[in-house]
Scaffold this motif. Structure first.
Motif, PDB file in Angstrom:
ATOM      1  N   SER A 137       0.485  -1.417  -0.101  1.00  0.00           N
ATOM      2  CA  SER A 137       0.001   0.419  -0.333  1.00  0.00           C
ATOM      3  C   SER A 137       0.420   1.201   0.240  1.00  0.00           C
ATOM      4  O   SER A 137       0.181   2.105  -0.431  1.00  0.00           O
ATOM      5  CB  SER A 137      -0.963  -0.448   1.518  1.00  0.00           C
ATOM      6  N   ALA A 138       2.200   0.712   0.331  1.00  0.00           N
ATOM      7  CA  ALA A 138       2.636   2.247   0.870  1.00  0.00           C
ATOM      8  C   ALA A 138       4.194   2.798  -0.473  1.00  0.00           C
ATOM      9  O   ALA A 138       3.869   1.972  -1.386  1.00  0.00           O
ATOM     10  CB  ALA A 138       4.012   1.994   1.570  1.00  0.00           C
ATOM     11  N   ILE A 139       3.785   4.168  -1.348  1.00  0.00           N
ATOM     12  CA  ILE A 139       4.327   3.921  -1.985  1.00  0.00           C
ATOM     13  C   ILE A 139       6.330   3.888  -2.229  1.00  0.00           C
ATOM     14  O   ILE A 139       6.402   4.175  -0.919  1.00  0.00           O
ATOM     15  CB  ILE A 139       4.863   5.997  -2.345  1.00  0.00           C
ATOM     16  N   PRO A 140       6.144   3.087  -3.100  1.00  0.00           N
ATOM     17  CA  PRO A 140       7.588   2.712  -3.147  1.00  0.00           C
ATOM     18  C   PRO A 140       8.554   3.707  -2.373  1.00  0.00           C
ATOM     19  O   PRO A 140       8.881   5.086  -3.161  1.00  0.00           O
ATOM     20  CB  PRO A 140       7.989   1.615  -3.816  1.00  0.00           C
ATOM     21  N   VAL A 141       9.690   3.134  -1.732  1.00  0.00           N
ATOM     22  CA  VAL A 141      11.565   4.262  -1.902  1.00  0.00           C
ATOM     23  C   VAL A 141      11.929   3.815  -2.687  1.00  0.00           C
ATOM     24  O   VAL A 141      12.776   2.517  -3.608  1.00  0.00           O
ATOM     25  CB  VAL A 141      12.181   4.083  -0.390  1.00  0.00           C
ATOM     26  N   THR A 142      12.165   4.909  -3.401  1.00  0.00           N
ATOM     27  CA  THR A 142      13.245   4.513  -5.295  1.00  0.00           C
ATOM     28  C   THR A 142      13.515   5.921  -5.795  1.00  0.00           C
ATOM     29  O   THR A 142      13.657   7.121  -4.800  1.00  0.00           O
ATOM     30  CB  THR A 142      12.608   4.290  -5.868  1.00  0.00           C
ATOM     31  N   ASP A 143      13.607   6.176  -6.595  1.00  0.00           N
ATOM     32  CA  ASP A 143      14.577   7.432  -6.983  1.00  0.00           C
ATOM     33  C   ASP A 143      13.223   8.079  -7.572  1.00  0.00           C
ATOM     34  O   ASP A 143      12.243   7.695  -8.670  1.00  0.00           O
ATOM     35  CB  ASP A 143      15.609   7.484  -8.492  1.00  0.00           C
ATOM     36  N   PRO A 144      12.887   9.123  -7.381  1.00  0.00           N
ATOM     37  CA  PRO A 144      11.837  10.124  -6.960  1.00  0.00           C
ATOM     38  C   PRO A 144      12.085  10.438  -9.006  1.00  0.00           C
ATOM     39  O   PRO A 144      10.323  10.610  -9.301  1.00  0.00           O
ATOM     40  CB  PRO A 144      11.618  10.980  -6.427  1.00  0.00           C
ATOM     41  N   PHE A 145      12.824  10.595  -9.459  1.00  0.00           N
ATOM     42  CA  PHE A 145      12.590  11.260 -11.219  1.00  0.00           C
ATOM     43  C   PHE A 145      12.129  10.206 -11.517  1.00  0.00           C
ATOM     44  O   PHE A 145      11.042   9.647 -12.978  1.00  0.00           O
ATOM     45  CB  PHE A 145      13.520  11.695 -11.104  1.00  0.00           C
ATOM     46  N   ALA A 146      12.683   8.953 -11.058  1.00  0.00           N
ATOM     47  CA  ALA A 146      11.648   7.104 -12.482  1.00  0.00           C
ATOM     48  C   ALA A 146      10.411   6.840 -11.094  1.00  0.00           C
ATOM     49  O   ALA A 146      10.057   6.385 -13.266  1.00  0.00           O
ATOM     50  CB  ALA A 146      12.814   5.811 -11.073  1.00  0.00           C
ATOM     51  N   LEU A 147      10.217   7.425 -10.629  1.00  0.00           N
ATOM     52  CA  LEU A 147       8.578   7.203  -9.857  1.00  0.00           C
ATOM     53  C   LEU A 147       7.786   8.364 -10.936  1.00  0.00           C
ATOM     54  O   LEU A 147       7.464   8.128 -10.605  1.00  0.00           O
ATOM     55  CB  LEU A 147       8.210   7.761  -8.294  1.00  0.00           C
ATOM     56  N   PHE A 148       8.605   9.214 -10.551  1.00  0.00           N
ATOM     57  CA  PHE A 148       7.596  10.465 -11.539  1.00  0.00           C
ATOM     58  C   PHE A 148       7.374   9.994 -13.191  1.00  0.00           C
ATOM     59  O   PHE A 148       6.454  10.053 -13.493  1.00  0.00           O
ATOM     60  CB  PHE A 148       8.309  12.056 -11.630  1.00  0.00           C
ATOM     61  N   GLU A 149       8.332   9.682 -13.626  1.00  0.00           N
ATOM     62  CA  GLU A 149       8.025   8.676 -14.968  1.00  0.00           C
ATOM     63  C   GLU A 149       7.461   7.857 -15.019  1.00  0.00           C
ATOM     64  O   GLU A 149       7.025   8.082 -16.331  1.00  0.00           O
ATOM     65  CB  GLU A 149       9.992   8.360 -15.617  1.00  0.00           C
ATOM     66  N   GLU A 150       7.909   6.633 -13.811  1.00  0.00           N
ATOM     67  CA  GLU A 150       6.324   5.614 -13.900  1.00  0.00           C
ATOM     68  C   GLU A 150       4.357   5.938 -14.468  1.00  0.00           C
ATOM     69  O   GLU A 150       4.670   5.937 -15.108  1.00  0.00           O
ATOM     70  CB  GLU A 150       6.339   5.297 -13.073  1.00  0.00           C
ATOM     71  N   TRP A 151       4.950   6.947 -12.821  1.00  0.00           N
ATOM     72  CA  TRP A 151       3.318   8.258 -13.406  1.00  0.00           C
ATOM     73  C   TRP A 151       3.330   9.043 -14.321  1.00  0.00           C
ATOM     74  O   TRP A 151       1.891   8.836 -14.608  1.00  0.00           O
ATOM     75  CB  TRP A 151       3.508   8.564 -11.367  1.00  0.00           C
ATOM     76  N   PHE A 152       3.982   9.712 -15.126  1.00  0.00           N
ATOM     77  CA  PHE A 152       3.813  10.488 -15.764  1.00  0.00           C
ATOM     78  C   PHE A 152       3.618   9.405 -16.987  1.00  0.00           C
ATOM     79  O   PHE A 152       1.895  10.316 -17.752  1.00  0.00           O
ATOM     80  CB  PHE A 152       4.939  11.513 -16.146  1.00  0.00           C
ATOM     81  N   GLY A 153       3.682   8.547 -17.283  1.00  0.00           N
ATOM     82  CA  GLY A 153       3.160   7.241 -18.441  1.00  0.00           C
ATOM     83  C   GLY A 153       2.141   6.893 -18.690  1.00  0.00           C
ATOM     84  O   GLY A 153       1.670   7.256 -19.154  1.00  0.00           O
ATOM     85  N   GLU A 154       1.754   6.213 -17.025  1.00  0.00           N
ATOM     86  CA  GLU A 154       0.229   6.425 -16.782  1.00  0.00           C
ATOM     87  C   GLU A 154      -0.776   7.222 -16.759  1.00  0.00           C
ATOM     88  O   GLU A 154      -1.821   7.386 -17.594  1.00  0.00           O
ATOM     89  CB  GLU A 154      -0.139   5.889 -15.782  1.00  0.00           C
ATOM     90  N   ALA A 155      -0.477   8.893 -16.950  1.00  0.00           N
ATOM     91  CA  ALA A 155      -1.491   9.785 -17.741  1.00  0.00           C
ATOM     92  C   ALA A 155      -1.470   9.803 -18.073  1.00  0.00           C
ATOM     93  O   ALA A 155      -2.347  10.079 -18.586  1.00  0.00           O
ATOM     94  CB  ALA A 155      -0.433  11.215 -15.961  1.00  0.00           C
ATOM     95  N   HIS A 182      -2.130  17.059 -10.721  1.00  0.00           N
ATOM     96  CA  HIS A 182      -3.114  15.770 -10.163  1.00  0.00           C
ATOM     97  C   HIS A 182      -4.275  15.478 -11.523  1.00  0.00           C
ATOM     98  O   HIS A 182      -4.463  16.213 -12.546  1.00  0.00           O
ATOM     99  CB  HIS A 182      -4.222  17.456  -9.967  1.00  0.00           C
ATOM    100  N   TRP A 183      -3.857  14.319 -11.539  1.00  0.00           N
ATOM    101  CA  TRP A 183      -4.341  13.034 -12.088  1.00  0.00           C
ATOM    102  C   TRP A 183      -5.729  13.031 -11.878  1.00  0.00           C
ATOM    103  O   TRP A 183      -5.733  11.697 -11.387  1.00  0.00           O
ATOM    104  CB  TRP A 183      -2.979  12.723 -12.835  1.00  0.00           C
ATOM    105  N   LYS A 184      -6.555  13.239 -12.262  1.00  0.00           N
ATOM    106  CA  LYS A 184      -7.952  12.832 -11.376  1.00  0.00           C
ATOM    107  C   LYS A 184      -8.153  11.405 -11.649  1.00  0.00           C
ATOM    108  O   LYS A 184      -8.765  10.681 -11.470  1.00  0.00           O
ATOM    109  CB  LYS A 184      -9.154  13.630 -11.732  1.00  0.00           C
ATOM    110  N   SER A 185      -7.758  10.808 -13.746  1.00  0.00           N
ATOM    111  CA  SER A 185      -8.377   9.607 -13.392  1.00  0.00           C
ATOM    112  C   SER A 185      -7.562   8.978 -12.763  1.00  0.00           C
ATOM    113  O   SER A 185      -8.182   7.122 -12.650  1.00  0.00           O
ATOM    114  CB  SER A 185      -7.959   8.938 -15.129  1.00  0.00           C
ATOM    115  N   LEU A 186      -6.024   8.827 -12.320  1.00  0.00           N
ATOM    116  CA  LEU A 186      -5.461   7.945 -11.871  1.00  0.00           C
ATOM    117  C   LEU A 186      -5.448   8.360 -10.249  1.00  0.00           C
ATOM    118  O   LEU A 186      -4.837   6.952  -9.501  1.00  0.00           O
ATOM    119  CB  LEU A 186      -3.627   8.296 -11.936  1.00  0.00           C
ATOM    120  N   ARG A 187      -6.216   8.944 -10.040  1.00  0.00           N
ATOM    121  CA  ARG A 187      -6.660   9.625  -8.621  1.00  0.00           C
ATOM    122  C   ARG A 187      -5.000   9.597  -7.486  1.00  0.00           C
ATOM    123  O   ARG A 187      -4.805   8.807  -6.443  1.00  0.00           O
ATOM    124  CB  ARG A 187      -7.042   8.911  -7.505  1.00  0.00           C
TER     125      ARG A 187
END
Length: 207
Positions: free
Chosen positions: A6-24, A91-96
């Motif tokens: 359930s927790a947001i993972p500990v990782t490189d924040p740029f990599a996590l941004f890229e993952e979320w941005f790709g999904e958006a 803010h990506w509403k479709s992904l909450r």
């Protein structure tokens, strides 16, 4: 669901941004790169507006960053020049989900500003060159006449970039990820660093 999943993972924040941005980009119906840009003037008065992210990642200077472009003579441009710090919010509403980013600003090079300006559709170039952004406009026809005059002056090809039209790079010192959960039991993790050359530290936050 376990605490680990359930927790947001500990990782490189740029990599996590890229993952979320790709999904958006795959889920948002329009402008997944839209972000709220918050600035403040020299007196500390804040203001916020929506702009578009036009570059991001570790390739943008030491420490990486997030790039947007604007008229530097606009209200936001004047506030940036008075106080070279800002905050961003996706803010990506479709992904909450949402991401908050904070840090200092630097201006991009003339070459970078030229390259992006001339990558835009020709009509967008003309619209930007004709606009005294944020200044009072007596009648919309005045602006449209300026657009028409530039179209006549430059009947084809690129429009010269106005010197006050430029871009800014936000180098993040804080990136906070937020994910919606049922019953407002949300996930939040904040990554921080003291400078662009230092490693990230992070912590979960209460929602």
């Amino acid at each position: 669901m376990s605490e680990a999943t359930s927790a947001i993972p500990v990782t490189d924040p740029f990599a996590l941004f890229e993952e979320w941005f790709g999904e958006a980009r795959a889920s948002e119906p329009n402008d997944p790169n839209a972000m709220a840009l918050a600035t403040a003037n020299a007196d500390g008065m804040p203001s916020v507006r929506m702009v578009l992210l036009k570059g991001h990642g570790s390739q943008w200077g030491e420490g990486g960053g997030f790039v947007f472009y604007t008229n530097a003579e606009s209200r936001k441009g004047e506030e940036i020049r008075a106080n070279m710090r800002a905050s961003l919010l996706f803010h990506w509403k479709s992904l909450r989900r949402q991401i908050r980013i904070e840090g200092p600003l630097t201006e991009v090079t003339s070459e970078q500003a030229d390259a992006y300006f001339h990558s835009r559709p020709r009509v967008s170039q003309i619209g930007s060159a004709a606009s005294d952004q944020s200044r009072p406009l007596a009648d919309r026809r005045v602006y449209l006449d300026r657009v028409a005059a530039l179209e006549e002056r430059y009947p084809e090809g690129d429009i010269p970039r106005p010197p006050h039209w430029t871009g800014f790079l936000l180098t993040p010192l804080a990136i906070e990820f937020w994910r919606d959960r049922e019953f407002r039991l949300h996930d939040r993790r904040r990554f921080t660093r003291a400078s662009a050359s230092e490693a990230w530290s992070n912590t979960l936050l209460y929602p």
